[in-house]
Every structure is written in C-alpha cells, then in structure tokens.
Enzyme design. Structure first.
Site, short mmCIF file in Angstrom:
data_model
loop_
_atom_site.label_atom_id
_atom_site.label_comp_id
_atom_site.label_asym_id
_atom_site.label_seq_id
_atom_site.Cartn_x
_atom_site.Cartn_y
_atom_site.Cartn_z
N LYS A 56 0.82 -1.10 -0.11
CA LYS A 56 0.11 -0.17 -0.02
C LYS A 56 0.96 1.34 0.04
O LYS A 56 1.18 1.75 1.11
CB LYS A 56 -1.00 0.04 1.10
CG LYS A 56 -1.99 0.84 1.08
CD LYS A 56 -2.92 0.56 2.36
CE LYS A 56 -4.17 1.55 2.00
NZ LYS A 56 -5.32 0.71 1.32
N GLU B 55 -7.04 -6.88 -10.00
CA GLU B 55 -7.99 -6.00 -9.25
C GLU B 55 -8.08 -4.58 -10.23
O GLU B 55 -8.11 -4.63 -11.27
CB GLU B 55 -7.20 -5.42 -7.85
CG GLU B 55 -5.88 -4.91 -8.11
CD GLU B 55 -5.17 -4.79 -6.69
OE1 GLU B 55 -5.63 -4.88 -5.84
OE2 GLU B 55 -3.88 -4.71 -6.96
#
Length: 181
Positions: free
Chosen positions: A23, A59
């Site tokens: 992230k 994704e």
C-alpha cells in the site's frame, strides 16, 4: 447501491516481482491515467489483468474483486503476489464463511471464467462493496447475471452483515470491535 459498469484495461497496474502488493502512493498512481480514460468513456473503473500473461484477474485501481458462483454457495476472490491486500476483502471472506455459511476460495481467477459468475463486486474501505453489472471488453460486453438494477442477493447479504457489524447491530468476531467510552 446500484451496479456499476467497468472496463477491461489495456494497461498494467502492477509488474511481476514489483511492489503492487504494497500500500504505497506509487501503486495507486499507476492506475490514475487509465482510470481517467475509463471515466471519459463512461465506466466507473478498470479491471486489470496480471501483467505477465494477461490471463488472470487482478484488481481495479482502488478495490479488490469478489465473485459469487451461480449456485450462490461460494465466494471467490483472486489471489496473486501483485494484488494489494485488503482488510475489507479479508473481512468479507470471514463474514461469508462464518456468518453466512458460504464456501470461500482465494485463488487465481482466470479472466475467461468471469462470465460464469452470478455476481461480481468490488470491495474496499470506502464503498465496502460496489456491485458490477457490466464489464466492457474489446471482444464484447460481459453482462453479469445479477444485472444493472440492483446488487445481487449474496453481495447484498454480505454488505448488510459487515455494515451491521461495523454499526454495532451485529456482534462482530472476537477482537474486531472495541467499545471506546
């Protein structure tokens, strides 16, 4: 919550052996231009495939995928070393298994099997679950059987249960909820 339309992207979000599973701002930056392009064409988001073979679902620019099988008994989520781990996705898998009694699979999902799922959703912190009703591809649109009118029944139950836990209306799993006075 109304279903959205997404498009299959020609761009790659993360490189093999890269940092796509971390992230970091850079990993979101890779999807900014393709996301803007999708919006110009009337789509809410992009669907990214794996960069190595362009065979497996990865994704979107800011959310993980969850799929529901046609029998409504199994929830499947893609697994890859370049997919950003999601607490929301992980929490939904616990809710699916432990609260709804569904079978849960985390595995590579081939793009050619997407049309065999009854429900498709995007999951992430802000929206919890966004249902997908249509996926635009160069070879033609994939219309998700749950449709464009409303969220499918399994995703609806998942969303209601996890938001019920978040709001304190349903007791959460051990260690999920802490009362602050």
């Amino acid at each position: 919550v109304r279903p959205i339309k997404i498009m299959l992207s020609d761009y790659d979000r993360a490189a093999p052996h890269g940092t796509g599973n971390i992230k970091a701002g850079l990993n979101y930056a890779m999807s900014l231009y393709p996301g803007e392009y999708a919006h110009k064409l009337g789509y809410s988001e992009n669907m990214y495939l794996d960069a190595a073979t362009r065979t497996y679902v990865e994704e979107t620019g800011g959310a993980n995928f969850i799929f529901v099988t046609k029998d409504g008994k199994r929830v499947v989520t893609p697994k890859s070393d370049s997919i950003l781990p999601s607490i929301t996705r992980r929490s939904l898998m616990v809710v699916a298994r432990d609260y709804l009694g569904l079978e849960v699979e985390e595995r590579p999902v081939r793009f050619d099997e997407v049309s065999s799922f009854a429900e498709v959703g995007l999951c992430g912190t802000a929206a919890v679950i966004s249902p997908v009703g249509l996926i635009h591809t160069p070879d033609g649109d994939i219309s998700v059987p749950s449709g464009m009118d409303e969220m499918g029944p399994v995703l609806t139950k998942l969303r209601e249960t996890i938001t019920g836990i978040q709001m304190g209306q349903i007791e959460g799993p051990e260690g999920w909820v802490h009362k602050i006075c």
